[in-house]
Design a protein around this motif. Sequence first.
Motif, PDB file in Angstrom:
ATOM      1  N   ASN A 105     -13.938  95.649  71.912  1.00  0.00           N
ATOM      2  CA  ASN A 105     -13.592  96.757  72.861  1.00  0.00           C
ATOM      3  C   ASN A 105     -14.930  97.815  73.175  1.00  0.00           C
ATOM      4  O   ASN A 105     -14.804  99.012  74.684  1.00  0.00           O
ATOM      5  N   ILE A 106     -15.929  96.322  73.542  1.00  0.00           N
ATOM      6  CA  ILE A 106     -16.887  97.194  74.199  1.00  0.00           C
ATOM      7  C   ILE A 106     -16.949  98.128  75.798  1.00  0.00           C
ATOM      8  O   ILE A 106     -17.655  98.526  76.866  1.00  0.00           O
ATOM      9  N   GLN A 107     -15.615  97.125  76.228  1.00  0.00           N
ATOM     10  CA  GLN A 107     -15.416  97.760  78.457  1.00  0.00           C
ATOM     11  C   GLN A 107     -15.020  99.481  78.386  1.00  0.00           C
ATOM     12  O   GLN A 107     -15.785  99.839  78.299  1.00  0.00           O
ATOM     13  N   ASN A 108     -14.183  99.159  77.195  1.00  0.00           N
ATOM     14  CA  ASN A 108     -13.713 100.462  76.861  1.00  0.00           C
ATOM     15  C   ASN A 108     -14.914 101.618  76.378  1.00  0.00           C
ATOM     16  O   ASN A 108     -14.608 102.986  76.975  1.00  0.00           O
ATOM     17  N   ALA A 109     -15.954 100.912  75.606  1.00  0.00           N
ATOM     18  CA  ALA A 109     -16.479 102.452  75.170  1.00  0.00           C
ATOM     19  C   ALA A 109     -17.299 102.789  75.839  1.00  0.00           C
ATOM     20  O   ALA A 109     -18.683 103.361  75.937  1.00  0.00           O
ATOM     21  N   ILE A 110     -18.111 101.873  77.234  1.00  0.00           N
ATOM     22  CA  ILE A 110     -19.768 101.449  78.470  1.00  0.00           C
ATOM     23  C   ILE A 110     -18.237 102.529  79.021  1.00  0.00           C
ATOM     24  O   ILE A 110     -19.142 103.414  79.652  1.00  0.00           O
ATOM     25  N   GLU A 111     -17.724 101.950  79.422  1.00  0.00           N
ATOM     26  CA  GLU A 111     -16.965 101.711  80.916  1.00  0.00           C
ATOM     27  C   GLU A 111     -16.919 103.770  81.146  1.00  0.00           C
ATOM     28  O   GLU A 111     -17.978 103.653  82.669  1.00  0.00           O
ATOM     29  N   PRO A 112     -16.391 104.334  80.077  1.00  0.00           N
ATOM     30  CA  PRO A 112     -16.784 106.298  80.876  1.00  0.00           C
ATOM     31  C   PRO A 112     -18.221 106.485  81.325  1.00  0.00           C
ATOM     32  O   PRO A 112     -17.707 107.909  81.650  1.00  0.00           O
ATOM     33  N   PHE A 113     -19.007 106.382  80.445  1.00  0.00           N
ATOM     34  CA  PHE A 113     -20.617 106.281  80.724  1.00  0.00           C
ATOM     35  C   PHE A 113     -20.733 106.253  82.232  1.00  0.00           C
ATOM     36  O   PHE A 113     -21.619 106.407  82.722  1.00  0.00           O
ATOM     37  N   PHE A 114     -21.090 105.227  82.042  1.00  0.00           N
ATOM     38  CA  PHE A 114     -21.120 103.859  83.492  1.00  0.00           C
ATOM     39  C   PHE A 114     -20.471 104.739  84.658  1.00  0.00           C
ATOM     40  O   PHE A 114     -20.665 105.532  85.882  1.00  0.00           O
ATOM     41  N   SER A 115     -19.265 105.722  84.129  1.00  0.00           N
ATOM     42  CA  SER A 115     -18.675 105.922  85.422  1.00  0.00           C
ATOM     43  C   SER A 115     -19.142 107.682  85.406  1.00  0.00           C
ATOM     44  O   SER A 115     -19.131 107.507  86.945  1.00  0.00           O
ATOM     45  N   ALA A 116     -19.175 107.855  84.571  1.00  0.00           N
ATOM     46  CA  ALA A 116     -19.857 109.235  84.502  1.00  0.00           C
ATOM     47  C   ALA A 116     -21.513 109.233  85.306  1.00  0.00           C
ATOM     48  O   ALA A 116     -21.538 110.296  85.802  1.00  0.00           O
ATOM     49  N   ALA A 117     -22.186 108.392  85.181  1.00  0.00           N
ATOM     50  CA  ALA A 117     -23.328 108.065  85.960  1.00  0.00           C
ATOM     51  C   ALA A 117     -23.199 108.196  86.863  1.00  0.00           C
ATOM     52  O   ALA A 117     -23.928 109.000  87.950  1.00  0.00           O
ATOM     53  N   GLN A 118     -22.293 107.105  87.450  1.00  0.00           N
ATOM     54  CA  GLN A 118     -22.566 106.797  88.456  1.00  0.00           C
ATOM     55  C   GLN A 118     -21.938 108.724  89.819  1.00  0.00           C
ATOM     56  O   GLN A 118     -22.033 108.489  90.692  1.00  0.00           O
ATOM     57  N   LEU A 119     -20.440 108.567  88.917  1.00  0.00           N
ATOM     58  CA  LEU A 119     -20.408 110.297  89.670  1.00  0.00           C
ATOM     59  C   LEU A 119     -21.344 111.244  89.755  1.00  0.00           C
ATOM     60  O   LEU A 119     -21.790 112.132  90.631  1.00  0.00           O
ATOM     61  N   ALA A 120     -22.471 111.421  88.443  1.00  0.00           N
ATOM     62  CA  ALA A 120     -23.347 112.346  88.415  1.00  0.00           C
ATOM     63  C   ALA A 120     -24.164 111.801  90.119  1.00  0.00           C
ATOM     64  O   ALA A 120     -24.974 113.004  91.203  1.00  0.00           O
ATOM     65  N   MET A 121     -24.409 110.837  90.304  1.00  0.00           N
ATOM     66  CA  MET A 121     -25.893 110.148  92.088  1.00  0.00           C
ATOM     67  C   MET A 121     -24.609 110.706  92.340  1.00  0.00           C
ATOM     68  O   MET A 121     -25.344 111.499  93.597  1.00  0.00           O
ATOM     69  N   GLU A 122     -23.511 110.445  92.575  1.00  0.00           N
ATOM     70  CA  GLU A 122     -22.631 110.461  93.991  1.00  0.00           C
ATOM     71  C   GLU A 122     -22.760 111.889  94.348  1.00  0.00           C
ATOM     72  O   GLU A 122     -22.248 112.706  95.475  1.00  0.00           O
TER      73      GLU A 122
END
Lengths: 144, 144
Positions: A105-122
């Motif tokens: 489950n770890i990938q699905n649990a982490i991925e949305p947060f990583f995605s949000a962090a990247q989008l905030a930077m962009e």
Amino acid sequence: MSISSRLSVGIHILALIEINKDGVSSSQFLAGSVNANPAMIRKIMGMLKKAGLIEVHPGIAGAKLAKELSDITMLDVYKAVNVVQDNELFSLHENPNPECPVGRNIQNAIEPFFSAAQLAMEKVLENVKLENVVRDILNKENII
Amino acid sequence: MSISSRLSVGIHILALIEINKDGVSSSQFLAGSVNANPAMIRKIMGMLKKAGLIEVHPGIAGAKLAKELSDITMLDVYKAVNVVQDNELFSLHENPNPECPVGRNIQNAIEPFFSAAQLAMEKVLENVKLENVVRDILNKENII
DNA sequence: ATTACATGTAATCGATTTGATTACAAGTTG
DNA sequence: CAACTTGTAATCAAATCGATTACATGTAAT
């Protein structure tokens, strides 16, 4: 880890084309200011061209902007020079153990947060127009 | 370019130590869930330990959390595992030509924006508690 | 059409980083 | 002492970056 300097070089190129708009911005001229190899500059120019940010023609010296600098954002350059792929700023470790409750489950649990962090930077890059960068440069030179 | 998976592995390790809190989380046990080499896990454990996130002791099997998961953010792990240095997410090209108005100002003109973009990304990580990650995992397993 | 110079692009190179792995010193427990 | 652990250094293949060379292709002027 660092995001490739292609982004800062791309910004440099666009700013210089603008400031040198009455002259001829050949790859050699640009390379002299960036302090890099003309072939590398041409490679990045190719990416900027493909993204519709500049106009260049084989055999004809000099590049011109294809848009107003007020219509170009840092995000446009970032996308153009391919420094980070969508949703791939952060690497996820591969093949965690599917027989472990955490592993499966770890990938699905982490991925949305990583995605949000990247989008905030962009998003920050999106809010910076290249016009701002040129204005800063001209200010520092007391030209404005 | 991608940020090293040390971050996602670090998060995995912490989540698993929590969920396995009644068991012994040795580097070998953790490696089995992450699906990586125990020596690499120990290296990352060393970083987490140095950052005060876990307690480990030479010769004694098993790691324990040094803080509540609600007191650990993704940013803590990110800082702990050294994936990106302060203000170095974006590379600036080096030695632009100081005899060119653009060359001698471009770094100062760009750097504040790059810095702001990095901080925005890190701010998102700061707002994610590892507690959230564990809760997501347990939810997906229908344990909660 | 030939010369001179431009862009476009492929190939190569050293340096750096990543993740994987082996190996072993040092600590702990029974 | 034996069996196990953590801690850590060394090594290795793969990937990526930026630098560089080389050359095909296009343009323009003589």
